[in-house]
Design an enzyme around this catalytic site. Structure first.
Site, PDB file in Angstrom:
ATOM      1  N   HIS A   1     -24.806  22.222  -5.329  1.00 48.98           N
ATOM      2  CA  HIS A   1     -24.946  20.898  -5.957  1.00 48.98           C
ATOM      3  C   HIS A   1     -25.794  19.983  -5.071  1.00 48.98           C
ATOM      4  O   HIS A   1     -25.242  19.197  -4.285  1.00 48.98           O
ATOM      5  CB  HIS A   1     -23.562  20.277  -6.168  1.00 48.98           C
ATOM      6  CG  HIS A   1     -22.794  20.904  -7.283  1.00 48.98           C
ATOM      7  ND1 HIS A   1     -23.014  20.601  -8.601  1.00 48.98           N
ATOM      8  CD2 HIS A   1     -21.819  21.843  -7.270  1.00 48.98           C
ATOM      9  CE1 HIS A   1     -22.200  21.307  -9.367  1.00 48.98           C
ATOM     10  NE2 HIS A   1     -21.468  22.080  -8.584  1.00 48.98           N
TER      11      HIS A   1
ATOM     12  N   GLU B   1     -27.233  17.400  -5.809  1.00 49.71           N
ATOM     13  CA  GLU B   1     -27.082  15.974  -6.177  1.00 49.71           C
ATOM     14  C   GLU B   1     -26.103  15.248  -5.266  1.00 49.71           C
ATOM     15  O   GLU B   1     -26.042  14.020  -5.292  1.00 49.71           O
ATOM     16  CB  GLU B   1     -26.664  15.839  -7.645  1.00 49.71           C
ATOM     17  CG  GLU B   1     -25.249  16.273  -7.998  1.00 49.71           C
ATOM     18  CD  GLU B   1     -25.115  17.746  -8.361  1.00 49.71           C
ATOM     19  OE1 GLU B   1     -25.968  18.548  -7.920  1.00 49.71           O
ATOM     20  OE2 GLU B   1     -24.151  18.098  -9.068  1.00 49.71           O
TER      21      GLU B   1
ATOM     22  N   CYS C   1     -26.130  24.655 -10.288  1.00 47.31           N
ATOM     23  CA  CYS C   1     -24.870  25.395 -10.370  1.00 47.31           C
ATOM     24  C   CYS C   1     -24.781  26.162 -11.700  1.00 47.31           C
ATOM     25  O   CYS C   1     -25.472  27.159 -11.851  1.00 47.31           O
ATOM     26  CB  CYS C   1     -23.692  24.464 -10.144  1.00 47.31           C
ATOM     27  SG  CYS C   1     -22.279  25.351  -9.472  1.00 47.31           S
TER      28      CYS C   1
HETATM   29  N1  GLN Z   1     -18.473  27.337 -14.075  1.00 46.33           N
HETATM   30  C1  GLN Z   1     -19.339  27.838 -13.058  1.00 46.33           C
HETATM   31  C2  GLN Z   1     -18.582  28.489 -11.927  1.00 46.33           C
HETATM   32  O1  GLN Z   1     -17.407  28.221 -11.745  1.00 46.33           O
HETATM   33  C3  GLN Z   1     -20.270  26.759 -12.550  1.00 46.33           C
HETATM   34  C4  GLN Z   1     -19.550  25.653 -11.827  1.00 46.33           C
HETATM   35  C5  GLN Z   1     -20.383  24.425 -11.652  1.00 46.33           C
HETATM   36  O2  GLN Z   1     -21.412  24.250 -12.309  1.00 46.33           O
HETATM   37  N2  GLN Z   1     -19.949  23.529 -10.791  1.00 46.33           N
HETATM   38  O3  GLN Z   1     -19.127  29.230 -11.172  1.00 46.33           O
END
Ligand code: GLN
Length: 533
Positions: free
Chosen positions: A504, A506, A378
């Site tokens: 994600h 994970e 992410c």
């Molecule tokens: N801050 C980033 C976004 O909002 C990444 C978010 C995250 O890593 N969950 O896109």
């Protein structure tokens, strides 16, 4: 339909969630269909807007629900897929009841905790368990908390609604060793059970967290004073190496048999072989690697819970012990990258906010230039793009508009649908989305198929305007969402393993079914460790 309610006494952090998860795993080993859910007594509607300092990681489900990290344990230990119906907070209960009141659904009656709040809670017990043999519901918090009372009252009522023979209560408690006395003390457990009985709940099983054997005498005492059968006093020692030892430890004390008997369930004997194999692999690894996790909440135990677990799963899949080195991104900014030297792999997890961002970019640069296996999740993917744009394309001010709204090269920017959205919580790209993998990519090879689904939780995106230039310079697009065209995966060409994913992964890894990219990352780290030997 059978129900197990898991409560906790004396203190929090007793491993109630893990106990519920491990019990679920054992019941699945008996061929039963199990689902586990969590009721949290706090007033937040969900943990989505809570700080990791308050609540550890936010665990995201396929349907986009932002939930407590215990749901992560449930999904890792059992095969059932969870939905927003399996995560309930007092905030949601009150929100629903007040909406009904405003609509006039209560026909002018006085709206009260009993029956209106408790009915809402009982309704969620019924809905959460549809289609399974056994529903395990964990109640967050500790017996005696004021905010937990409506939940316990709902359980008290529910045992009559469903029939006492269909409901089992499991209470997790602490049996502390008092140094000055040189002995274990059962009094806190007696008192927390007394508190439950005052409410009208008699536990059937007592799971006693302790750092040493409780011994026959204490077992008898606990059985007598807490009014629980002696076999149902379960000792739960701190696990030595891994939380995945817990199912075996509980099975040795026949917790599954006690439950099955208590609830009158007909099922096959337990087959614990899959858990035995997981524990064997953990105890007898063939390889040893060191992986650095570069984040901003590194000092917190739970902020990257699923990431750490998924790395361990990658290790299990490759019969490797992975030593996880936690690296504070801000330290890289002030002290340089010396702490990255000698690592076999580097991972940058997700995150929000500016703090430590340049440190994360330094970690990406270090991994790219030194050809160390790298995995970005992410925000970790977004910094991979930023680093590449800055140092390979030469766009020195490339950034994400999250951190530099005026950047002349916004390689990561806000999605069209997110522009002008200011309410925090629930406004992100959340939950399961498709991703079409690119033929010949690391990702395609790891997954072994063309179309995958992964869970998201973010606002910002890869900016397609830079795609042609980034790809030409060697940052390949490894996967795209077929519906929106959004880039979901980037991979650095001519690098042993450098993959960043916008989602994600994970949240979809299990000890016996490691996520393909975590398995591939650890495999690449093993290769790297051989090189540096
Ligand atoms: N801050 C980033 C976004 O909002 C990444 C978010 C995250 O890593 N969950 O896109």
């Amino acid at each position: 339909m059978k129900y197990i309610f898991v409560t906790g006494g004396v203190i929090s952090s007793l491993g109630k969630g893990l106990t519920a998860a491990a019990l679920g795993a054992l019941l699945e080993c008996r061929g039963l269909k199990v689902r586990i859910q969590k009721f949290d007594p706090y007033l937040n509607v969900d943990p989505g807007t809570m700080s990791p300092y308050q609540h550890g990681e936010v665990y995201v489900l396929n349907d986009g629900a932002e939930t407590d990290l215990d749901l992560g344990h449930y999904e890792r230990f059992t095969s059932g897929e969870l939905s927003r119906l399996n995560s309930l907070t007092s905030g949601q209960v009150y929100e629903t009841v007040i909406q009904k009141e405003r609509r006039g659904d209560y026909l002018g009656k006085t709206v009260q905790v009993i029956p209106h709040i408790t009915n809402e809670i009982k309704d969620r017990i019924l809905k959460g368990g549809e289609g399974v043999d056994i529903l395990i519901t964990e109640i967050g918090g500790t017996t005696g908390d004021i905010e937990g009372l409506p939940f316990l009252e709902a359980l008290r009522q529910f045992q009559h609604d469903a029939g006492r023979e269909n409901v089992a209560f499991l209470h997790c408690t602490l049996v502390p060793f008092i140094k000055a006395a040189g002995e274990l003390k059962t009094k806190p457990s007696q008192q927390s059970v007394a508190k439950l009985r005052e409410i009208g709940i008699q536990p059937d099983i007592l799971v006693c967290r302790t750092d040493r054997p409780i011994g026959e005498e204490n077992r008898q005492k606990l059985s007598l004073y807490c009014n629980v059968g002696i076999d149902a006093v379960i000792e739960c020692r701190d696990v030595e190496n891994s939380i995945y030892e817990l199912p075996m430890m509980l099975a040795e004390q026949r917790i599954d048999e006690i439950v099955v008997k208590r609830l009158g369930i007909q099922c096959k004997p337990i087959d614990i072989a899959p858990w035995r194999e997981i524990v064997r692999r953990i105890h007898h690894p063939k390889h040893q690697v060191r992986v650095g996790v570069v984040g901003k909440y590194i000092e917190l135990q739970d902020a990257y819970k699923s990431v750490y677990e998924s790395i361990i799963h990658g290790g299990i899949a490759n019969e490797a012990h992975v030593e996880i080195v936690r690296i504070d991104a801000e330290d890289l900014e002030t002290k340089g990258t010396a702490s990255l030297a000698g690592l076999d792999g580097i991972l940058v997890p997700g995150g929000f906010g500016n703090r430590g961002i340049e440190g994360k970019i330094l970690a990406v640069q270090f991994a790219r230039e030194n050809k160390i296996p790298f995995y970005g999740l992410c925000l970790g993917m977004q910094v991979t793009v930023i680093e590449f744009a800055r140092h390979v394309l030469g766009l020195k001010q490339a950034h994400s508009t999250e951190f530099a709204p005026q950047s002349p090269d916004p390689v990561i920017h806000l999605m069209e649908s997110q522009k002008g959205v200011f309410t925090k919580g629930g406004t992100m790209r959340l939950g399961k989305f498709d991703c079409q993998l690119t033929a010949g990519s690391h990702s395609r090879a790891a997954y072994g198929k063309d179309l995958i689904q992964e869970r998201h939780r973010h606002r910002f995106e890869y900016n397609d305007a830079y795609r042609t230039r980034l790809e030409a310079a060697g940052l390949i697009v490894g996967g795209v969402n077929p519906q929106s065209g959004l880039v979901e995966i980037v991979e650095v060409k001519d690098h042993p393993f450098m993959v960043g994913v916008q989602y994600h992964p994970e949240f979809k890894s299990k000890p016996n079914q490691a996520h393909p990219l975590f398995a591939a990352f650890v495999k690449a780290a093993i290769e790297q460790s051989k090189k540096s030997c």
